[in-house]
Scaffold this active site. Structure first.
Site, PDB file in Angstrom:
ATOM      1  N   GLN A   1      -9.349   1.078  -0.721  1.00 53.56           N
ATOM      2  CA  GLN A   1     -10.113   1.672   0.772  1.00 53.56           C
ATOM      3  C   GLN A   1     -10.348   3.208   0.396  1.00 53.56           C
ATOM      4  O   GLN A   1      -9.883   3.996  -0.665  1.00 53.56           O
ATOM      5  CB  GLN A   1      -8.880   1.761   1.710  1.00 53.56           C
ATOM      6  CG  GLN A   1      -8.616   0.195   2.197  1.00 53.56           C
ATOM      7  CD  GLN A   1      -7.569   0.057   3.300  1.00 53.56           C
ATOM      8  OE1 GLN A   1      -6.508   0.827   3.250  1.00 53.56           O
ATOM      9  NE2 GLN A   1      -7.675  -0.774   4.183  1.00 53.56           N
TER      10      GLN A   1
ATOM     11  N   GLU B   1     -12.061   2.892   5.614  1.00 53.00           N
ATOM     12  CA  GLU B   1     -10.971   3.093   6.568  1.00 53.00           C
ATOM     13  C   GLU B   1     -10.867   4.419   6.831  1.00 53.00           C
ATOM     14  O   GLU B   1     -10.141   5.349   6.420  1.00 53.00           O
ATOM     15  CB  GLU B   1      -9.665   2.639   6.148  1.00 53.00           C
ATOM     16  CG  GLU B   1      -8.606   2.576   7.040  1.00 53.00           C
ATOM     17  CD  GLU B   1      -7.314   2.259   6.627  1.00 53.00           C
ATOM     18  OE1 GLU B   1      -6.408   1.847   7.120  1.00 53.00           O
ATOM     19  OE2 GLU B   1      -6.964   2.845   5.438  1.00 53.00           O
TER      20      GLU B   1
ATOM     21  N   ASP C   1      -5.399   2.688  -1.650  1.00 55.05           N
ATOM     22  CA  ASP C   1      -6.281   3.671  -0.769  1.00 55.05           C
ATOM     23  C   ASP C   1      -6.591   4.807  -1.718  1.00 55.05           C
ATOM     24  O   ASP C   1      -5.379   5.771  -1.733  1.00 55.05           O
ATOM     25  CB  ASP C   1      -5.354   3.686   0.407  1.00 55.05           C
ATOM     26  CG  ASP C   1      -6.218   4.297   1.453  1.00 55.05           C
ATOM     27  OD1 ASP C   1      -7.094   5.245   1.200  1.00 55.05           O
ATOM     28  OD2 ASP C   1      -6.345   3.818   2.688  1.00 55.05           O
TER      29      ASP C   1
ATOM     30  N   GLU D   1       0.815  -1.311  -0.085  1.00 54.43           N
ATOM     31  CA  GLU D   1       0.012  -0.079   0.048  1.00 54.43           C
ATOM     32  C   GLU D   1       0.733   1.311  -0.097  1.00 54.43           C
ATOM     33  O   GLU D   1       1.505   1.527   1.035  1.00 54.43           O
ATOM     34  CB  GLU D   1      -0.853  -0.107   1.357  1.00 54.43           C
ATOM     35  CG  GLU D   1      -1.961   1.427   1.362  1.00 54.43           C
ATOM     36  CD  GLU D   1      -2.762   1.645   2.541  1.00 54.43           C
ATOM     37  OE1 GLU D   1      -3.458   2.095   2.786  1.00 54.43           O
ATOM     38  OE2 GLU D   1      -2.289   0.857   3.589  1.00 54.43           O
TER      39      GLU D   1
END
Length: 273
Positions: free
Chosen positions: A206, A246, A178, A143
């Site tokens: 995310q 998240e 993300d 990530e």
């Protein structure tokens, strides 16, 4: 339609961690993710998942000494033994929780060192970990994290993450995209979704509102539009991942704040966006 997973490290802060599984199920989530499971026996977590009909879709491998500021070990020369122990522990939990995705944190660039000098260690560690994970039927995720939230983090950009996946050369190593971090570092989210999602190298998405990391309907990103893009691209490319929620509820730990803040999700599911 995209599948959304509740991030139990951030959502439902009014509840003790083990009680957040029930809260997520009550709000209609079918999947959950969180940072780390290791404070709780795997059997206890598996029971919570089973009792509430939830799927564990993601958690992180051990990051080193989190309380001391470590944010992963994968890029750190001299910490290979600790890295391997952490991966082995994560794979044991993954088996017990029937979880097929584990995020492996890269770590912070040590003072006085250059990012590129750490790349060989990172690649070698991930190649070893990928072999272990392949035997367990687990995908490892990398990530990119923005430098505002995590200064000095080794991996910050989508293009670098995809280049590393190609260099590592293992089919079970993918990118955790993300959109909160991506917007802060790079922007151009719709184009990046269209660029990367069809490649097969994105294992998980995310979301969070930007800039305050609250609900996705608060801030500068038009998430309903992006959900439509994700849905379109996923159908065309057979992408089967989850979208992890998240974010920190704007209502904090007030009773019912997370549930009240899910109006964005109810609107999307109802088609009223």
């Amino acid at each position: 339609m995209p599948r959304f997973a509740a991030n139990l490290s951030m959502l439902y802060p009014e509840h003790a961690f083990l009680d957040r599984f029930a809260a997520a199920a009550a709000d209609g989530f079918a999947g959950v993710e969180y940072l780390f499971p290791y404070e709780h026996p795997a059997a206890e977590l598996a029971a919570r998942l089973r009792d509430h009909g939830l799927q564990q879709v993601l958690f992180n491998a051990r990051p080193g000494q989190w309380e001391a500021g470590e944010r992963g070990l994968a890029c750190l020369p001299g910490r290979e033994a600790d890295f391997r122990t952490g991966v082995e522990d994560a794979l044991r939990y993954a088996e017990a929780l029937r979880c097929t995705r584990v995020h492996v944190m890269a770590g912070l660039v040590p003072p006085g060192q250059q990012r590129e000098s750490l790349r060989p260690t990172y690649v070698a560690n991930l190649r070893w970990a990928a072999t272990q994970a392949q035997r367990a039927g687990v995908r490892l995720l990398l990530e990119p994290i923005n430098p505002r939230d995590m200064p000095g983090y080794f991996l910050q950009r989508q293009d670098d993450a995809h280049a590393l996946v190609a260099e590592i050369g293992a089919s079970n190593v993918q990118v955790q995209m993300d959109l909160y971090h991506c917007q802060i570092v790079e922007g151009d989210l719709a184009a990046k979704i269209r660029q990367y999602l069809p490649t097969g190298r994105v294992g998980h998405l995310q979301i969070a509102g930007v800039p305050q990391r609250h609900e996705p309907d608060v801030g500068e990103v038009n998430y309903p539009y992006l959900f439509g893009v994700i849905d379109e691209v996923a159908q065309a490319s057979d992408w089967d991942g989850w979208i992890g929620c998240e974010y920190r509820p704007a209502g904090g730990a007030a009773a019912g704040a997370t549930s009240a803040g899910l109006a964005w999700l109810r609107r999307w599911q109802a088609g009223t966006r």
